[in-house]
Scaffold this motif. Structure first.
Motif, PDB file in Angstrom:
ATOM      1  N   SER A 156       0.858  -1.187   0.000  1.00 50.82           N
ATOM      2  CA  SER A 156       0.000   0.000   0.000  1.00 50.82           C
ATOM      3  C   SER A 156       0.891   1.234   0.000  1.00 50.82           C
ATOM      4  CB  SER A 156      -0.889   0.035   1.241  1.00 50.82           C
ATOM      5  OG  SER A 156      -1.810  -1.026   1.209  1.00 50.82           O
ATOM      6  N   TYR A 157       0.504   2.226  -0.788  1.00 50.32           N
ATOM      7  CA  TYR A 157       1.259   3.466  -0.867  1.00 50.32           C
ATOM      8  C   TYR A 157       0.355   4.570  -1.394  1.00 50.32           C
ATOM      9  CZ  TYR A 157       1.590   2.134  -5.804  1.00 50.32           C
ATOM     10  OH  TYR A 157       1.294   1.755  -7.088  1.00 50.32           O
ATOM     11  N   MET A 158       0.835   5.791  -1.343  1.00 47.68           N
ATOM     12  CA  MET A 158       0.119   6.938  -1.889  1.00 47.68           C
ATOM     13  C   MET A 158       0.759   7.294  -3.226  1.00 47.68           C
ATOM     14  SD  MET A 158      -2.132   7.465   0.431  1.00 47.68           S
ATOM     15  CE  MET A 158      -2.836   9.080   0.287  1.00 47.68           C
ATOM     16  N   PRO A 184      13.712  12.458 -17.577  1.00 47.69           N
ATOM     17  CA  PRO A 184      13.054  13.564 -16.881  1.00 47.69           C
ATOM     18  C   PRO A 184      11.562  13.738 -17.190  1.00 47.69           C
ATOM     19  CG  PRO A 184      14.340  14.407 -18.704  1.00 47.69           C
ATOM     20  CD  PRO A 184      14.612  12.925 -18.632  1.00 47.69           C
ATOM     21  N   LYS A 185      11.067  13.161 -18.262  1.00 46.35           N
ATOM     22  CA  LYS A 185       9.677  13.421 -18.654  1.00 46.35           C
ATOM     23  C   LYS A 185       8.818  12.159 -18.595  1.00 46.35           C
ATOM     24  CE  LYS A 185      10.863  17.404 -21.381  1.00 46.35           C
ATOM     25  NZ  LYS A 185      10.865  18.045 -22.675  1.00 46.35           N
ATOM     26  N   LEU A 186       8.875  11.497 -17.440  1.00 50.19           N
ATOM     27  CA  LEU A 186       8.034  10.323 -17.220  1.00 50.19           C
ATOM     28  C   LEU A 186       6.647  10.752 -16.786  1.00 50.19           C
ATOM     29  CD1 LEU A 186      10.334   7.902 -15.196  1.00 50.19           C
ATOM     30  CD2 LEU A 186       9.726   7.740 -17.614  1.00 50.19           C
ATOM     31  N   SER A 187       5.653   9.956 -17.153  1.00 51.05           N
ATOM     32  CA  SER A 187       4.298  10.139 -16.660  1.00 51.05           C
ATOM     33  C   SER A 187       4.316  10.021 -15.131  1.00 51.05           C
ATOM     34  CB  SER A 187       3.420   9.049 -17.265  1.00 51.05           C
ATOM     35  OG  SER A 187       2.134   9.060 -16.718  1.00 51.05           O
ATOM     36  N   PHE A 188       3.414  10.731 -14.475  1.00 52.74           N
ATOM     37  CA  PHE A 188       3.403  10.756 -13.006  1.00 52.74           C
ATOM     38  C   PHE A 188       3.318   9.360 -12.393  1.00 52.74           C
ATOM     39  CE2 PHE A 188      -1.086  10.674 -14.014  1.00 52.74           C
ATOM     40  CZ  PHE A 188      -1.636   9.903 -13.006  1.00 52.74           C
ATOM     41  N   ASP A 197       6.126   6.147  -8.972  1.00 50.10           N
ATOM     42  CA  ASP A 197       5.813   5.710  -7.613  1.00 50.10           C
ATOM     43  C   ASP A 197       6.403   4.333  -7.309  1.00 50.10           C
ATOM     44  OD1 ASP A 197       3.939   3.740  -8.525  1.00 50.10           O
ATOM     45  OD2 ASP A 197       2.381   5.270  -8.616  1.00 50.10           O
ATOM     46  N   GLU A 198       6.329   3.944  -6.055  1.00 53.78           N
ATOM     47  CA  GLU A 198       6.949   2.688  -5.633  1.00 53.78           C
ATOM     48  C   GLU A 198       6.270   1.462  -6.227  1.00 53.78           C
ATOM     49  OE1 GLU A 198       5.938   1.487  -1.336  1.00 53.78           O
ATOM     50  OE2 GLU A 198       5.621   3.651  -1.358  1.00 53.78           O
ATOM     51  N   GLY A 199       5.015   1.602  -6.637  1.00 54.59           N
ATOM     52  CA  GLY A 199       4.325   0.487  -7.265  1.00 54.59           C
ATOM     53  C   GLY A 199       4.959   0.101  -8.592  1.00 54.59           C
ATOM     54  N   MET A 200       5.296   1.077  -9.411  1.00 54.30           N
ATOM     55  CA  MET A 200       5.930   0.789 -10.700  1.00 54.30           C
ATOM     56  C   MET A 200       7.308   0.169 -10.498  1.00 54.30           C
ATOM     57  SD  MET A 200       4.100   1.131 -13.258  1.00 54.30           S
ATOM     58  CE  MET A 200       2.393   1.423 -12.900  1.00 54.30           C
TER      59      MET A 200
END
Length: 153
Positions: free
Chosen positions: A3-5, A130-134, A138-141
């Motif tokens: 679980s993460y935000m 530098p231009k990755l999708s948001f 995150d830690e899930g990816m």
């Protein structure tokens, strides 16, 4: 379960087990590495990301993953394996099924939809781009990429 935000402030629950979430799975994501490089697409607004999208009636999750990958990258995939599922608890919660697989064909002139086409990156390039999708940040990816690397197709 992890679980993460996410970067939008929504709670995300990620699992590498099948059928852990009781809600309908109507989104797909394809995380695939081919000859040392990740298969990505350049979304016109969000930036570079893994291909994926919504399931269209009456297709299966697997059919949606194949179609979305082809439409966004021009790459035809096969031998799909479910890697993960995750739920984003946003304003309208949704469940996404993550697949990996192998490549059948790379079309150099496929008419693309919603994206500017295929992008291939190795781990170093992807980690420093530098231009990755948001949602690529995150830690899930990170956990999903690590899991894909452990699978032998």
């Amino acid at each position: 379960m992890i679980s993460y935000m996410d970067m939008n402030g929504f709670k995300v629950e990620l699992t590498f087990k099948k059928e852990m979430f009781e809600m309908e799975k109507n989104h797909v994501l394809v995380v695939l590495k081919h000859e040392g490089k990740w298969l990505l697409t350049k979304h016109r607004e969000r930036g570079v990301e893994f291909p994926g999208g919504k399931v269209e009636k009456p297709e299966t999750l697997e059919e949606a993953a194949i179609r979305e990958t082809l439409e966004e990258t021009g790459v035809l995939i096969k031998n799909l394996v479910q890697v993960a599922e995750y739920v984003v608890h946003g304003d309208a919660p949704f469940c996404k099924t993550v697949f990996t697989g192998s490549i059948t064909k790379i079309h150099s002139d496929y008419p693309l939809r919603e994206t500017e086409g295929v992008v291939w990156m190795n781990d170093i390039e992807l980690d420093s781009f530098p231009k990755l999708s948001f949602h690529m940040k995150d830690e899930g990816m990170t956990a999903i990429r690590k899991r894909v690397m452990t699978l032998e197709l």
